[in-house]
Structure formats: structure tokens, C-alpha cells
Write an enzyme that holds these catalytic residues in place. Structure first.
Site, PDB file in Angstrom:
ATOM      1  N   ASP B  90       0.822  -1.212   0.000  1.00  0.00           N
ATOM      2  CA  ASP B  90       0.000   0.000   0.000  1.00  0.00           C
ATOM      3  C   ASP B  90       0.861   1.269   0.000  1.00  0.00           C
ATOM      4  O   ASP B  90       0.391   2.346   0.343  1.00  0.00           O
ATOM      5  CB  ASP B  90      -0.955   0.006   1.202  1.00  0.00           C
ATOM      6  N   CYS B  93       4.975  -0.158   2.633  1.00  0.00           N
ATOM      7  CA  CYS B  93       5.530  -1.480   2.951  1.00  0.00           C
ATOM      8  C   CYS B  93       6.929  -1.403   3.575  1.00  0.00           C
ATOM      9  O   CYS B  93       7.242  -2.176   4.464  1.00  0.00           O
ATOM     10  CB  CYS B  93       5.531  -2.383   1.736  1.00  0.00           C
ATOM     11  N   HIS B 260      22.981  -7.633  -2.083  1.00  0.00           N
ATOM     12  CA  HIS B 260      22.319  -6.957  -0.962  1.00  0.00           C
ATOM     13  C   HIS B 260      23.076  -5.675  -0.675  1.00  0.00           C
ATOM     14  O   HIS B 260      24.219  -5.491  -1.087  1.00  0.00           O
ATOM     15  CB  HIS B 260      22.237  -7.846   0.276  1.00  0.00           C
ATOM     16  N   HIS B 291       8.466  -3.216  -4.023  1.00  0.00           N
ATOM     17  CA  HIS B 291       7.896  -3.761  -2.784  1.00  0.00           C
ATOM     18  C   HIS B 291       8.946  -4.313  -1.810  1.00  0.00           C
ATOM     19  O   HIS B 291       9.962  -4.858  -2.228  1.00  0.00           O
ATOM     20  CB  HIS B 291       6.904  -4.869  -3.121  1.00  0.00           C
TER      21      HIS B 291
END
Lengths: 157, 298
Positions: B90, B93, B260, B291
Site C-alpha cells: 500500500d 511497505c 544486498h 515492494h
């Protein structure tokens, strides 16, 4: 619900404490309902709204301050970003750019700023927007001035 | 209200079903907003703000017949990570994922020193916002709700909560959205107070000024987060965050690896330069374009 009520009481207290801080804005809370407010704002100087006093109606949702208040002009105004019939206002902070950092008071300030700086490219009042976009400032000013005189100024006897 | 307007209002109410709207002339901004909220509510029923802990195989299942690179990468991930916890998409996140991962870490570790440390940081952030001209009453409710969560995380007190209760709270809008908004205030304050540092990054993202960026992309709920937000939040609270990137990028050299990035708070970086203490982020988020979810080590 409880959170919004508590926040609104804080705003009410602040408004009462800072009464003289902003002489262009008078915010009044409904006696019996903290979610209903009205405001009187002075038309900014060097605009066709100068000398007029405009009334705004606030309806505050239960999710406030996570959701914005609904605000509209009760006083008729000729402005590209205000709906001529309903008084609805097109302003980003009242829609998707809202955040709890805003207050009813600072919303009033933003609306005064919008009166002074119309956004003719996103009009709710197309006639008004078209006058500005076609460069007819004189036409726009005289229309806006006329409605300010008719609707936002005390009647002279 | 004049009669025409009453009619308009009545139209909106009777025409809640979108398909039935006949008079588009009376479809106003308010209706569009309401439609937005309706869509959000419908989506909400599909996934809670914070989901259940699922084995990483659940992630692989999503790409069942999808990109082989992604499946390869998930396999590599599963060497290190065992579980995923999804968050609702939304726009909040990142903050929601951080909230849950951080509070859960405190609940499990019962690290009182960390709770004291973070409280000190929060106090500092409050002063930052005040010095930036924010009226205290606009943010204090969000601050106190976060501090309440910290207190109930530590066991032995009257209001101590269990893991299940933590999940429930993070799914309860009145807590969850307030904590997200707390992080948004903190992030905005950090960016504004170090505007000369953040300015070039913000220019690259949105070609707006620092103030405009905070007003339009940090403070409003539902605005998505980017590396600027993550850096600022990590710096402001002094909490390192690891973000694991799961996308289709690959190198030609054969073996697949998963990238990462560790966001190390600015204050800790000095220690890094001077000494040799490796910083191991306790919070790991999985990033897929657009996301963030939460990842758990095995």
C-alpha cells in the site's frame, strides 16, 4: 475516533491561544460538534479578492489526521481551482499530498496562498482557467473582482 | 446546500456501485478519493498489513512458471534465509516491514540497552522536528504511540505483550498506521536537518527541492520509499538495515548471486573507518521492484 477528537481539541486550544497570530484567518469550531468547523479568511492583497472575507466549511473525517479534512468555500468565488457551484477546492494537500503535519490553520494558509497563485492548468472552474490561460488577465480580474464585491464584501447601504 | 447539490450528493450515495454511475458531470474529487479508499479497503482484505511467517518455499511458489533467474536466486537465498513475512503493498511497505522486524527483534532479544538507546534517539528526533518548526501537537501522538509499543515489548511490565499480540497490533490500523506515520516524521526530520547531504540524491530522484520532496514523498501516507528514505531512517534511529535485492539482473559469468546492500547508520560508519567492528544488521528486508517484505535468517 478517540485519536481524531484528541487531536482536534489540541488544534482548538492552539487556535484560541494564537488568536492574534494570524489576523487573516478566523477558525471557529462548531459548539456541539468538534468535527465541524468554519473559517473566515481574508482575500490576499494585490489580488481581485482583496477586501473580501470568504467563508470555508470544514468536515473532519474520523480518520483525521491520517486523512485530510474536507474543505469547501461557502462564499461564492471566481477562481480556477474552486468549483463555482459547490465550492469544492482543488488543492494537492487536501487530496493525495495530505499529511498529519498539516493543521486546519495551515490548510487555511495554503488556501489563501492558492487564492493568490491560481493553477490555471488544472481548473475546476474552466471559464476562469481559460481566461488566465488565454492571457486575458484583465477579464479574469474583473470577473473575480465582481464576485468578490457581490459575495464577499459587506453590502453598503 | 442548493437543490442541485443535494441531488449530486444523493447521486453519489445511490451510485456506490461504480458501474452504475451515469452522471459523470457530478463525479467529483471527493468521489474519486472515496473510490481510492474503497479500492484500498478491498485490497486490504486480501493481505493484512503484516502477514504470517511463511517458509521461503512460498516465495518460490509465486514464480512457479516464471523467470528461471528468479528461481535460481531464490534457491541461493534459501541457503541463508528460511522464512519470509509479507507486507501489504500500500506504499507503506518499507516502513511497515521495518516496524514489525524491529519490534519483533526487540521482543525476541529483550535488549533493554537497545530500548534505552532508541528512546534517546527518539527524544533527539523530537527536538529536530521542533527546531525545524513543526508544531509539537502535530507529531506528539505518533511519537507517544511508538514509545508505548517499546514499553510493552519489554517483558515483566504490566502491559507486556506476546508475539501474537505484536502481530495483532501491527495489523490494527489505529496502531500500525500511527507507527508508520511516526517513522515518516522521523525520516522527514532527518532529511531536512541534513539537507545538504540528501540534496543531490533527491535531485537525482525527483528534481525537486528537499522541502518539496519531504512534503510530497515522505510525509504523506502511501508514498513509496526509496534509498533516500531508508538511509534517513537508518541514520536517524541508528539502526542498520540490510536490503536483499531480488530482481532479474544477472551477470554472464555463470553462477547466480543475490545482491544486498547494508544501510549502516552514519554514526556507526566512523567506527567502521577507525576500527574493524563488522556491523551485522538485525533487520533484513527483501526488495522486489516496488515492494519490501521481511526476511528471516535460518
Amino acid at each position: 475516533m478517540q485519536a481524531s477528537r484528541a487531536r482536534l481539541f489540541k488544534e482548538l486550544k492552539e487556535v484560541q491561544r494564537e488568536k492574534s497570530a494570524d489576523p487573516d484567518i478566523k477558525l471557529i469550531c462548531d459548539d456541539s460538534n468538534i468535527f465541524k468547523w468554519t473559517a473566515l479568511i481574508k482575500g490576499p492583497t494585490e489580488t481581485p479578492y482583496e477586501g473580501g472575507v470568504f467563508q470555508l466549511a470544514f468536515a473532519v473525517p474520523e480518520q483525521y489526521p491520517l486523512q485530510p479534512p474536507q474543505v469547501r468555500f461557502l462564499t461564492k468565488i471566481f477562481h480556477p481551482n474552486v468549483h463555482f457551484k459547490t465550492g469544492e477546492i482543488c488543492l494537492d494537500i487536501l487530496k493525495n499530498a495530505w499529511s498529519p503535519a498539516w493543521t486546519l490553520q495551515s490548510v487555511c494558509r495554503a488556501i489563501i496562498a492558492l487564492m493568490a497563485h491560481p493553477e490555471a492548468d488544472s481548473p475546476l472552474n474552466c471559464d476562469s482557467g481559460n481566461l488566465l490561460r488565454s492571457g486575458d488577465n484583465r477579464g479574469f480580474n474583473s470577473m473575480a473582482r465582481m464576485y468578490t464585491r457581490l459575495a464577499a464584501m459587506p453590502k453598503k447601504s | 446546500m442548493d437543490s442541485q447539490e443535494k441531488q449530486a450528493a444523493a447521486d453519489c450515495e445511490s451510485n456506490n456501485d461504480v458501474l452504475e454511475i451515469e452522471d459523470w458531470a457530478n463525479f467529483r474529487d471527493d468521489d474519486i478519493m472515496r473510490q481510492h479508499y474503497d479500492i484500498r479497503d478491498q485490497e486490504a482484505e486480501k493481505i493484512p498489513y503484516v502477514g504470517d511467517k511463511e517458509p521461503l518455499s512460498a516465495l518460490a511458489a509465486e514464480y512457479h512458471s516464471g523467470s528461471p533467474i528468479l528461481l535460481e536466486k531464490i534457491k541461493v537465498l534459501s541457503d541463508q534465509y528460511g522464512f519470509i513475512r509479507r507486507t501489504r503493498g500500500d506504499g507503506n511497505c518499507f516502513f511497515r516491514g521495518f516496524m514489525f522486524a524491529y519490534l519483533e527483534h526487540l521482543l525476541v532479544s529483550q535488549d533493554r540497552n537497545e530500548v534505552d538507546r532508541i528512546k534517546g534517539k527518539v527524544e533527539h528526533c523530537k527536538k529536530t522536528l521542533q527546531s525545524l518548526g513543526y508544531a509539537e501537537f502535530t507529531f506528539e501522538d505518533f511519537f507517544s504511540l511508538f514509545l508505548e509499543q517499546l514499553d510493552s515489548i519489554l517483558q515483566g511490565g504490566e502491559n507486556s505483550i506476546s508475539e501474537t499480540e505484536l502481530v495483532q497490533r501491527c495489523r490494527d490500523q489505529s496502531v500500525s498506521d500511527y507507527v508508520v506515520m511516526f517513522f515518516r516524521f522521523i525520516t522527514s526530520g532527518e532529511i531536512k536537518s541534513r539537507s545538504e547531504f540528501f540534496e543531490p540524491f533527491i535531485l537525482g530522484l525527483s528534481s525537486s527541492t528537499v522541502d518539496q520532496f519531504c512534503k510530497a514523498s515522505v510525509e504523506p501516507m502511501g508514498e513509496e520509499s526509496d534509498h533516500v528514505h531508508i538511509t534517513a531512517l537508518s541514520d536517524a534511529l541508528g539502526v542498520p538495515i540490510r536490503v536483499v535485492y531480488l530482481d532479474r539482473s544477472s551477470c554472464d559469468s555463470g553462477s547466480v548471486s543475490v545482491n544486498h546492500h547494508d544501510f549502516i547508520p552514519a554514526s556507526d560508519q566512523h567506527t567502521l573507518d577507525g576500527g574493524s567492528v563488522a556491523i551485522n544488521p538485525k533487520i533484513t528486508l527483501l526488495y522486489r521492484p516496488g515492494h519490501y517484505d521481511i526476511l528471516y535468517l535460518k
